[in-house]
Design a protein around this motif. Structure first.
Motif, mmCIF file in Angstrom:
data_model
loop_
_atom_site.group_PDB
_atom_site.id
_atom_site.type_symbol
_atom_site.label_atom_id
_atom_site.label_comp_id
_atom_site.label_asym_id
_atom_site.label_seq_id
_atom_site.Cartn_x
_atom_site.Cartn_y
_atom_site.Cartn_z
ATOM 1 N N LEU A 85 0.532 -1.181 -0.316
ATOM 2 C CA LEU A 85 0.092 -0.239 0.029
ATOM 3 C C LEU A 85 1.101 1.116 0.375
ATOM 4 O O LEU A 85 0.257 2.192 -0.651
ATOM 5 C CB LEU A 85 -1.128 -0.279 1.419
ATOM 6 C CG LEU A 85 -2.169 -0.273 1.087
ATOM 7 C CD1 LEU A 85 -3.136 -0.730 2.636
ATOM 8 C CD2 LEU A 85 -3.228 -0.518 0.016
ATOM 9 N N GLY A 96 0.221 4.397 -2.844
ATOM 10 C CA GLY A 96 0.158 5.019 -2.061
ATOM 11 C C GLY A 96 0.910 6.451 -3.419
ATOM 12 O O GLY A 96 -0.088 7.578 -3.266
ATOM 13 N N SER A 152 -2.687 6.127 2.170
ATOM 14 C CA SER A 152 -2.245 4.515 1.545
ATOM 15 C C SER A 152 -1.145 4.487 3.584
ATOM 16 O O SER A 152 -1.265 3.478 3.645
ATOM 17 C CB SER A 152 -1.088 4.510 0.879
ATOM 18 O OG SER A 152 -0.012 5.577 1.552
#
Length: 157
Positions: free
Chosen positions: A102, A106, A122
């Motif tokens: 993530l 992000g 994120s």
């Protein structure tokens, strides 16, 4: 365990698996089509973003497969064995890998959309997912204790 509950769980997880597969295909085609037509991303970030989407959805699908195996152990009343621990370990690793993916995802999204809040979002989401991985690890520890306890009970009986 009630067989109807197990069947309902299989239907829910199976539907979620298929929905994730369809969503994965649609999302990848949208990302590639939109970025190729607009030219916002160079090919390397586009490939990385598409790979993260594929890997992220794949990890969730892998967790669903692991849950199917655990449901099979529950159905056979064999959940308290060492094989179930290995499936729980796989789930924990997949959740932790999803949290790790993530953060760079992000960053790429923040660069594409010029949204610095995406990085913070994120990071927060990665922390929450890491918390879920830690909870699964705690559940694994409880499973190990239950297995050792049931082994001790069998030796006494």
């Amino acid at each position: 365990m009630n067989p109807r509950i197990l069947m309902l769980l299989r239907i829910i997880f199976g539907a979620a698996f298929l929905a994730l597969l369809v969503l994965q295909i649609l999302l990848i085609t949208k990302i590639v089509r939109d970025n190729l037509s607009s030219g916002e991303l160079s090919p390397l970030p586009l490939i990385i973003l598409a790979s993260f989407v594929i890997i992220g959805f794949g990890l969730v699908q892998f967790i669903i497969v692991c849950l199917f195996y655990l449901l099979k152990f529950v159905e056979r009343d064999e959940i308290f064995n060492t094989q179930s621990i290995s499936w729980v370990d796989r789930i924990t690793i997949a959740i932790a890998a999803g949290a790790a993916i993530l953060i760079p995802m992000g960053y790429i999204i923040a660069e594409v959309d010029d949204a610095p809040g995406a990085i913070i979002f994120s990071l927060i989401l990665a922390m929450l997912i890491t918390g879920v991985a830690l909870l699964v690890n705690i559940m694994r520890t409880l499973l190990v204790r239950a297995i050792s306890f049931s082994t001790e009970l069998e030796s006494v009986i």
